[in-house]
Design an enzyme around this catalytic site. Structure first.
Site, PDB file in Angstrom:
ATOM      1  N   GLY A  34       0.610  -4.904   1.061  1.00 32.51           N
ATOM      2  CA  GLY A  34      -0.590  -4.975   0.231  1.00 32.51           C
ATOM      3  C   GLY A  34      -0.373  -5.748  -1.071  1.00 32.51           C
ATOM      4  O   GLY A  34      -1.332  -6.252  -1.659  1.00 32.51           O
TER       5      GLY A  34
ATOM      6  N   ALA B 185       0.869  -1.169   0.000  1.00 32.53           N
ATOM      7  CA  ALA B 185       0.000   0.000   0.000  1.00 32.53           C
ATOM      8  C   ALA B 185       0.912   1.227   0.000  1.00 32.53           C
ATOM      9  O   ALA B 185       2.080   1.147   0.393  1.00 32.53           O
ATOM     10  CB  ALA B 185      -0.890  -0.017   1.230  1.00 32.53           C
TER      11      ALA B 185
HETATM   12  N1  CO8 Z   1       4.517   3.131  -1.064  1.00 34.25           N
HETATM   13  C1  CO8 Z   1       4.876   4.267  -1.671  1.00 34.25           C
HETATM   14  N2  CO8 Z   1       5.965   4.387  -2.462  1.00 34.25           N
HETATM   15  C2  CO8 Z   1       6.726   3.294  -2.634  1.00 34.25           C
HETATM   16  C3  CO8 Z   1       6.423   2.068  -2.023  1.00 34.25           C
HETATM   17  C4  CO8 Z   1       5.260   2.005  -1.198  1.00 34.25           C
HETATM   18  N3  CO8 Z   1       4.840   0.863  -0.597  1.00 34.25           N
HETATM   19  N4  CO8 Z   1       7.369   1.171  -2.349  1.00 34.25           N
HETATM   20  C5  CO8 Z   1       8.229   1.820  -3.161  1.00 34.25           C
HETATM   21  N5  CO8 Z   1       7.852   3.102  -3.329  1.00 34.25           N
HETATM   22  C6  CO8 Z   1       8.517   4.153  -4.112  1.00 34.25           C
HETATM   23  C7  CO8 Z   1       9.746   4.686  -3.406  1.00 34.25           C
HETATM   24  O1  CO8 Z   1       9.385   5.639  -2.448  1.00 34.25           O
HETATM   25  C8  CO8 Z   1      10.528   5.232  -4.554  1.00 34.25           C
HETATM   26  O2  CO8 Z   1       9.988   6.471  -4.918  1.00 34.25           O
HETATM   27  P1  CO8 Z   1      10.996   7.737  -5.217  1.00 34.25           P
HETATM   28  O3  CO8 Z   1      11.791   7.276  -6.414  1.00 34.25           O
HETATM   29  O4  CO8 Z   1      10.045   8.849  -5.508  1.00 34.25           O
HETATM   30  O5  CO8 Z   1      11.830   7.894  -3.999  1.00 34.25           O
HETATM   31  C9  CO8 Z   1      10.214   4.268  -5.694  1.00 34.25           C
HETATM   32  O6  CO8 Z   1       9.020   3.590  -5.318  1.00 34.25           O
HETATM   33  C10 CO8 Z   1      11.293   3.242  -5.904  1.00 34.25           C
HETATM   34  O7  CO8 Z   1      11.527   2.586  -4.677  1.00 34.25           O
HETATM   35  P2  CO8 Z   1      12.984   2.426  -4.020  1.00 34.25           P
HETATM   36  O8  CO8 Z   1      13.872   3.530  -4.450  1.00 34.25           O
HETATM   37  O9  CO8 Z   1      12.787   2.231  -2.539  1.00 34.25           O
HETATM   38  O10 CO8 Z   1      13.451   1.071  -4.725  1.00 34.25           O
HETATM   39  P3  CO8 Z   1      14.523   0.038  -4.164  1.00 34.25           P
HETATM   40  O11 CO8 Z   1      14.813  -0.896  -5.286  1.00 34.25           O
HETATM   41  O12 CO8 Z   1      15.646   0.708  -3.486  1.00 34.25           O
HETATM   42  O13 CO8 Z   1      13.706  -0.781  -3.017  1.00 34.25           O
HETATM   43  C11 CO8 Z   1      11.807  -1.926  -2.091  1.00 34.25           C
HETATM   44  C12 CO8 Z   1      12.606  -1.573  -3.358  1.00 34.25           C
HETATM   45  C13 CO8 Z   1      12.645  -2.865  -1.194  1.00 34.25           C
HETATM   46  C14 CO8 Z   1      10.528  -2.647  -2.510  1.00 34.25           C
HETATM   47  C15 CO8 Z   1      11.485  -0.623  -1.313  1.00 34.25           C
HETATM   48  O14 CO8 Z   1      10.892   0.305  -2.227  1.00 34.25           O
HETATM   49  C16 CO8 Z   1      10.538  -0.825  -0.182  1.00 34.25           C
HETATM   50  O15 CO8 Z   1      10.929  -1.316   0.870  1.00 34.25           O
HETATM   51  N6  CO8 Z   1       9.240  -0.425  -0.352  1.00 34.25           N
HETATM   52  C17 CO8 Z   1       8.276  -0.486   0.666  1.00 34.25           C
HETATM   53  C18 CO8 Z   1       7.825  -1.914   0.910  1.00 34.25           C
HETATM   54  C19 CO8 Z   1       6.820  -1.968   2.027  1.00 34.25           C
HETATM   55  O16 CO8 Z   1       7.129  -1.739   3.173  1.00 34.25           O
HETATM   56  N7  CO8 Z   1       5.568  -2.333   1.694  1.00 34.25           N
HETATM   57  C20 CO8 Z   1       4.513  -2.459   2.643  1.00 34.25           C
HETATM   58  C21 CO8 Z   1       3.792  -1.185   2.783  1.00 34.25           C
HETATM   59  S1  CO8 Z   1       2.603  -1.231   4.086  1.00 34.25           S
HETATM   60  C22 CO8 Z   1       1.297  -2.037   3.420  1.00 34.25           C
HETATM   61  O17 CO8 Z   1       1.315  -2.502   2.322  1.00 34.25           O
HETATM   62  C23 CO8 Z   1       0.140  -2.125   4.279  1.00 34.25           C
HETATM   63  C24 CO8 Z   1      -1.045  -2.794   3.598  1.00 34.25           C
HETATM   64  C25 CO8 Z   1      -2.264  -2.674   4.447  1.00 34.25           C
HETATM   65  C26 CO8 Z   1      -2.813  -1.285   4.378  1.00 34.25           C
HETATM   66  C27 CO8 Z   1      -3.975  -1.163   5.294  1.00 34.25           C
HETATM   67  C28 CO8 Z   1      -4.443   0.278   5.312  1.00 34.25           C
HETATM   68  C29 CO8 Z   1      -5.049   0.647   6.573  1.00 34.25           C
END
Ligand code: CO8
Length: 258
Positions: A108, A63
């Protein structure tokens, strides 16, 4: 402009979540676009769907953390409901939905893949529920579906530790059915979908409903659900066609969804 693409090939539909600048993360708009695409699927013509993500890096990286970061309790609960309603819609969609997980399936992303009927993935796929590291619980069905799919012990370990797992481990614990090289993932998903599409659609839909509904109740209640849906296939064109093709030793069958 929509964050979700929809293409058809014969009786197979491919839904692609396309927000590559955020690794296909699910914000409110993506959830709405997914709902609109599901509205547009003609379930009389299309017999199986594939859900995948744009690019070769990420299926869905969760998410949208930026959107969630400022939410109040009430807004978060509403966002959770929006995701849960959509994922229940996918889970109960009349035709099968195959998740072709082409990279990160985190939070998500893992949760939307689990709302599909089954998952296959690329060899660079990564699954995980990192929420507790962000100070939240899995909120799009992760606390419910992961335990049902891989057992409570494994689900609890994954959720409490927030540890990601790679494709081979996802295969070992039964979270995915098969792992393919990235370039073979979509062709393989289409092959499976086409295999489903050539069978009798009412029988496939009733099998899906019997399995899904049966998992919510006792085995004896499940047997009653099965009997009803089994009987429901009879007197259909496709039941007569399937059985007469067998009796006539005829390979070609034409299922009309009637
Ligand atoms: N949300 C928003 N933006 C994201 C997300 C995310 N989940 N994941 C990646 N992005 C964005 C980054 O911010 C980045 O944007 P920018 O270039 O503008 O800085 C772009 O995507 C590329 O990402 P990275 O530079 O971080 O790419 P890497 O290759 O270095 O890393 C990863 C890849 C490991 C996947 C890393 O992006 C990461 O850890 N992402 C987050 C993963 C995460 O924690 N996901 C779980 C989120 S919480 C959730 O899903 C809850 C669900 C239930 C919701 C219930 C609501 C109440």
């Amino acid at each position: 402009m929509s964050y979700v693409k929809y293409e058809t090939e014969g009786m197979v539909g491919v839904i692609t979540i396309s927000r590559p600048e955020a690794l296909n993360a699910l914000n409110s708009q993506v959830l709405e676009d997914l709902n609109s695409v599901l509205d547009s699927v003609d379930v009389n013509e299309i017999r199986a769907l594939i859900l995948t993500g744009e690019g070769e890096k990420s299926f869905v990286a969760g998410a949208d953390i930026a959107e969630m970061s400022e939410m109040t309790k009430a807004e978060a609960e509403a966002f959770g409901k929006k995701g849960n309603d959509l994922f229940l819609r996918i889970e109960n969609f009349r035709i099968p939905v195959i998740a072709a997980v082409n990279g990160f399936a985190l939070g998500g992303g893992c949760e939307i893949s689990m709302s599909c009927d089954f998952r296959i993935c690329s060899d660079n796929a990564v699954f995980g529920q990192p929420e507790v590291g962000l100070g939240i619980t899995p909120g799009f069905g992760g606390t419910q579906r992961l335990a049902r799919l891989v057992g409570a012990g494994m689900a609890k370990q994954m959720i409490y530790t927030a540890r990601n797992i790679k494709a081979d481990e996802a295969l070992r614990i039964g979270l995915v059915n098969a792992v393919y090289p990235q370039e073979e993932l979509l062709p393989q998903a289409k092959k499976i979908a086409q295999g489903i599409a050539k069978n009798a659609p009412i029988a496939v839909a009733n099998s899906k409903k019997a399995i899904n509904d049966g998992l919510q109740v006792s085995i004896s209640e499940g047997a009653v659900i099965e009997e009803k849906l089994f009987g429901d296939c009879f007197e259909t064109h496709d039941q007569k066609e399937g059985m007469s093709a067998f009796l006539e030793k005829r390979k070609e069958k034409v299922f009309t969804n009637n």
